[in-house]
Design a protein around this motif. Sequence first.
Motif, mmCIF file in Angstrom:
data_model
loop_
_atom_site.group_PDB
_atom_site.id
_atom_site.type_symbol
_atom_site.label_atom_id
_atom_site.label_comp_id
_atom_site.label_asym_id
_atom_site.label_seq_id
_atom_site.Cartn_x
_atom_site.Cartn_y
_atom_site.Cartn_z
ATOM 1 N N CYS A 104 0.860 -1.106 0.123
ATOM 2 C CA CYS A 104 0.005 -0.120 -0.111
ATOM 3 C C CYS A 104 0.823 1.189 -0.005
ATOM 4 O O CYS A 104 1.921 1.240 0.912
ATOM 5 C CB CYS A 104 -0.916 0.074 1.213
ATOM 6 N N VAL A 105 0.751 1.958 -1.044
ATOM 7 C CA VAL A 105 1.786 3.132 -1.216
ATOM 8 C C VAL A 105 0.839 4.473 -1.380
ATOM 9 O O VAL A 105 -0.171 4.375 -2.056
ATOM 10 C CB VAL A 105 2.675 2.940 -2.034
ATOM 11 N N GLU A 106 1.327 5.714 -1.104
ATOM 12 C CA GLU A 106 0.876 6.695 -1.680
ATOM 13 C C GLU A 106 1.472 7.218 -2.891
ATOM 14 O O GLU A 106 2.636 7.097 -3.036
ATOM 15 C CB GLU A 106 1.025 7.864 -0.277
ATOM 16 N N THR A 107 0.242 7.714 -3.797
ATOM 17 C CA THR A 107 0.844 8.191 -4.882
ATOM 18 C C THR A 107 0.056 9.653 -5.388
ATOM 19 O O THR A 107 -0.857 9.788 -4.643
ATOM 20 C CB THR A 107 0.716 7.124 -6.091
ATOM 21 N N SER A 108 0.244 9.798 -6.734
ATOM 22 C CA SER A 108 -0.492 11.056 -7.229
ATOM 23 C C SER A 108 -0.922 10.802 -8.568
ATOM 24 O O SER A 108 -0.405 9.887 -9.267
ATOM 25 C CB SER A 108 0.294 12.356 -7.195
ATOM 26 N N ASN A 109 -2.008 11.855 -8.933
ATOM 27 C CA ASN A 109 -2.482 11.595 -10.306
ATOM 28 C C ASN A 109 -3.210 10.401 -10.723
ATOM 29 O O ASN A 109 -2.928 9.673 -11.887
ATOM 30 C CB ASN A 109 -1.631 12.034 -11.319
ATOM 31 N N LEU A 110 -3.997 9.603 -9.926
ATOM 32 C CA LEU A 110 -4.669 8.557 -10.355
ATOM 33 C C LEU A 110 -5.757 8.671 -11.396
ATOM 34 O O LEU A 110 -6.247 9.907 -11.212
ATOM 35 C CB LEU A 110 -5.381 7.672 -9.039
ATOM 36 N N ALA A 111 -6.082 7.846 -11.917
ATOM 37 C CA ALA A 111 -7.108 7.988 -13.382
ATOM 38 C C ALA A 111 -8.265 8.835 -12.642
ATOM 39 O O ALA A 111 -9.146 8.419 -11.581
ATOM 40 C CB ALA A 111 -7.445 6.409 -13.665
ATOM 41 N N GLY A 112 -8.799 9.759 -13.559
ATOM 42 C CA GLY A 112 -9.945 10.437 -13.232
ATOM 43 C C GLY A 112 -10.106 11.009 -11.788
ATOM 44 O O GLY A 112 -11.208 11.399 -11.276
ATOM 45 N N GLY A 113 -8.959 11.373 -11.245
ATOM 46 C CA GLY A 113 -8.859 12.177 -9.892
ATOM 47 C C GLY A 113 -9.290 11.223 -8.844
ATOM 48 O O GLY A 113 -9.654 11.618 -7.801
ATOM 49 N N CYS A 114 -9.306 9.769 -8.889
ATOM 50 C CA CYS A 114 -9.873 8.887 -7.911
ATOM 51 C C CYS A 114 -8.630 8.916 -6.640
ATOM 52 O O CYS A 114 -7.539 9.379 -6.835
ATOM 53 C CB CYS A 114 -9.738 7.466 -8.476
ATOM 54 N N LEU A 115 -9.358 8.544 -5.478
ATOM 55 C CA LEU A 115 -8.501 8.511 -4.516
ATOM 56 C C LEU A 115 -7.605 7.140 -4.225
ATOM 57 O O LEU A 115 -6.880 6.971 -3.500
ATOM 58 C CB LEU A 115 -9.548 8.614 -3.197
ATOM 59 N N ILE A 116 -8.160 6.246 -5.063
ATOM 60 C CA ILE A 116 -7.478 4.578 -4.835
ATOM 61 C C ILE A 116 -7.632 4.067 -6.369
ATOM 62 O O ILE A 116 -8.576 4.197 -7.050
ATOM 63 C CB ILE A 116 -8.448 4.043 -3.867
ATOM 64 N N GLU A 117 -6.873 3.251 -6.275
ATOM 65 C CA GLU A 117 -6.537 2.119 -7.202
ATOM 66 C C GLU A 117 -6.127 0.789 -6.600
ATOM 67 O O GLU A 117 -5.216 0.975 -5.794
ATOM 68 C CB GLU A 117 -5.645 2.575 -8.429
ATOM 69 N N MET A 118 -6.360 -0.458 -7.163
ATOM 70 C CA MET A 118 -5.980 -1.524 -6.538
ATOM 71 C C MET A 118 -5.937 -2.636 -7.510
ATOM 72 O O MET A 118 -6.833 -2.716 -8.323
ATOM 73 C CB MET A 118 -7.028 -1.988 -5.572
ATOM 74 N N ASP A 119 -4.759 -3.430 -7.736
ATOM 75 C CA ASP A 119 -4.590 -4.445 -8.555
ATOM 76 C C ASP A 119 -4.243 -5.693 -7.583
ATOM 77 O O ASP A 119 -4.586 -5.717 -6.298
ATOM 78 C CB ASP A 119 -3.640 -4.460 -9.650
ATOM 79 N N ALA A 120 -4.575 -7.050 -8.227
ATOM 80 C CA ALA A 120 -4.417 -8.090 -7.425
ATOM 81 C C ALA A 120 -3.744 -9.350 -8.252
ATOM 82 O O ALA A 120 -3.871 -9.368 -9.655
ATOM 83 C CB ALA A 120 -5.661 -8.421 -6.911
ATOM 84 N N ILE A 121 -3.205 -10.288 -7.520
ATOM 85 C CA ILE A 121 -2.784 -11.572 -8.097
ATOM 86 C C ILE A 121 -3.381 -12.616 -7.233
ATOM 87 O O ILE A 121 -3.795 -12.501 -6.041
ATOM 88 C CB ILE A 121 -1.229 -11.659 -7.942
ATOM 89 N N CYS A 122 -4.042 -13.579 -8.094
ATOM 90 C CA CYS A 122 -4.932 -14.791 -7.531
ATOM 91 C C CYS A 122 -4.084 -15.990 -7.904
ATOM 92 O O CYS A 122 -3.378 -16.180 -8.959
ATOM 93 C CB CYS A 122 -6.058 -14.852 -8.092
ATOM 94 N N PHE A 123 -4.291 -17.195 -7.132
ATOM 95 C CA PHE A 123 -3.479 -18.307 -7.467
ATOM 96 C C PHE A 123 -4.699 -19.423 -7.080
ATOM 97 O O PHE A 123 -5.386 -19.526 -6.114
ATOM 98 C CB PHE A 123 -2.492 -18.650 -6.500
ATOM 99 N N VAL A 124 -4.665 -20.470 -8.001
ATOM 100 C CA VAL A 124 -5.921 -21.316 -7.732
ATOM 101 C C VAL A 124 -5.047 -22.736 -8.132
ATOM 102 O O VAL A 124 -4.402 -23.084 -8.976
ATOM 103 C CB VAL A 124 -7.012 -21.417 -8.955
ATOM 104 N N GLU A 125 -5.171 -23.619 -7.073
ATOM 105 C CA GLU A 125 -4.449 -24.910 -7.207
ATOM 106 C C GLU A 125 -5.157 -25.891 -8.073
ATOM 107 O O GLU A 125 -6.440 -25.966 -8.259
ATOM 108 C CB GLU A 125 -4.505 -25.741 -5.768
#
Length: 125
Positions: A104-125
């Motif tokens: 979790c990091v602080e950044t600037s200029n996210l898309a559309g002036g958003c306050l948050i963006e999040m991505d993810a990695i998933c794993f399925v056995e």
Amino acid sequence: MEFIHASKACASVGPYSHAVKAGNTYYLSGQVPFHPVSGVVVGANMAEQAAQTLTNLKAVLDEAGLKITDLVKTTVFLANWGDFEAFNEVYGNFLGDHRPARVCVETSNLAGGCLIEMDAICFVE
């Protein structure tokens, strides 16, 4: 490789997929608090925007046939570190007892002036 498009998540704003399956690993692109139909930012504060971002992330998980418990890592970008506690509360409620690794990091200029963006990695056995 399989490219996944989630019709119930906000539309991609560039040449990328909502998720890519490579073997048993799924890489989910960054989600922001855009409404999936109107494309307008949902919410004026972190709690509201985090909830919509997680709703969009869940739409991608659902499309890929994944569950929250398949999340192994998330990366979260906040426009203001002062919103960390509000984000963390919504995030914790969303995950329940599941605890994937996280950056979790602080950044600037996210898309559309958003306050948050999040991505993810998933794993399925």
